[in-house]
Design a protein around this motif. Structure first.
Motif, PDB file in Angstrom:
ATOM      1  N   CYS A 140       5.278   3.052   4.134  1.00  0.00           N
ATOM      2  CA  CYS A 140       5.275   1.592   4.196  1.00  0.00           C
ATOM      3  C   CYS A 140       6.706   1.075   4.039  1.00  0.00           C
ATOM      4  CB  CYS A 140       4.383   1.017   3.104  1.00  0.00           C
ATOM      5  SG  CYS A 140       4.426  -0.780   3.054  1.00  0.00           S
TER       6      CYS A 140
ATOM      7  N   THR B 191      -2.135  -0.642   3.595  1.00  0.00           N
ATOM      8  CA  THR B 191      -3.361  -1.384   3.291  1.00  0.00           C
ATOM      9  C   THR B 191      -3.182  -2.259   2.051  1.00  0.00           C
ATOM     10  OG1 THR B 191      -4.580   0.496   4.176  1.00  0.00           O
ATOM     11  CG2 THR B 191      -5.843  -1.077   2.862  1.00  0.00           C
TER      12      THR B 191
ATOM     13  N   GLN C 128      -1.013  -5.295   2.671  1.00  0.00           N
ATOM     14  CA  GLN C 128      -1.692  -6.259   3.555  1.00  0.00           C
ATOM     15  C   GLN C 128      -2.844  -6.982   2.864  1.00  0.00           C
ATOM     16  OE1 GLN C 128      -2.854  -5.208   7.540  1.00  0.00           O
ATOM     17  NE2 GLN C 128      -1.236  -3.683   7.705  1.00  0.00           N
TER      18      GLN C 128
END
Ligand code: ZN
Length: 201
Positions: free
Chosen positions: A60, A73, A76
């Protein structure tokens, strides 16, 4: 040197399995045998899962977590508290904290700890990107959930200094994490208690 008991492909499978944490040569042989015996319901699905991981896993760019989507994930997830960033050494620590289900925040993975003897200085860790994130208006607290080792604690002190200009509260896990303790090995209850009773740096 021990005699070879199988063809090079199987020997290679055993050698690679033996590199996994917790598996020595003996258990690697057992694991290889189990995979070979259960070719259709274990070996082939595992090979496919590994290939998918190889193709899709990315780090990330925001937090340093690994995932198959970018940003990850967790970054987000709009339901997480944007005011808190939990800093960990490794992705395994992030997983341990998520298992314990005590923080509903986002994370920052440093990628290790400071270790001058091994040549790991601040430039080798994701510290600059943490300082940048901590300057964002919505961030109020940075919780340093680093291992209770000498390296983990000296890293925590260094990071605290770097965060001085960011105008955030810097906290650390409460005692209860045994000295020398690595987060990944702690049970969920201990981790939860250490987070709830966190202290100012
Ligand atoms: Zn992320």
């Amino acid at each position: 040197m021990s005699k070879k008991i199988a063809g090079p492909e199987i020997e290679r499978l055993v050698q690679l399995l033996a590199r996994l944490p917790g598996l020595g040569p003996r258990s690697a042989r057992k694991a290889a045998l189990a995979l070979i015996k259960r070719r259709h319901d274990l070996l082939i699905p595992l090979a496919e899962a590994i290939q998918t991981a190889v193709d899709r896993i990315v780090e990330c760019p925001t937090c340093g977590n690994v995932d198959t989507v970018s940003p990850c994930t967790i970054c987000q997830d709009g339901r997480r508290d944007p005011s808190l960033i939990v800093v960990v050494e490794e992705v395994g620590d992030l997983w341990a904290l998520e298992r314990a289900q005590v923080v509903n925040a986002r994370y920052h993975v440093l990628g290790g700890h400071l270790s001058p003897l091994d040549g790991i200085g601040p430039d080798k860790l994701n510290i600059g990107s943490l300082v940048t994130r901590a300057h964002a208006d919505e961030v109020k607290e940075v919780l340093l959930a680093l291992n209770a080792t000498v390296e983990g604690q000296s890293t925590a002190h260094y990071v605290t200094g770097e965060l001085a200009s960011a105008g955030v509260i810097v906290t650390r896990l409460a005692q209860g994490v045994p000295m020398g303790g690595e987060l990944d090995y702690l049970d969920e209850g201990t981790l939860a208690a250490a987070i709830k009773a966190r202290k100012h740096m």
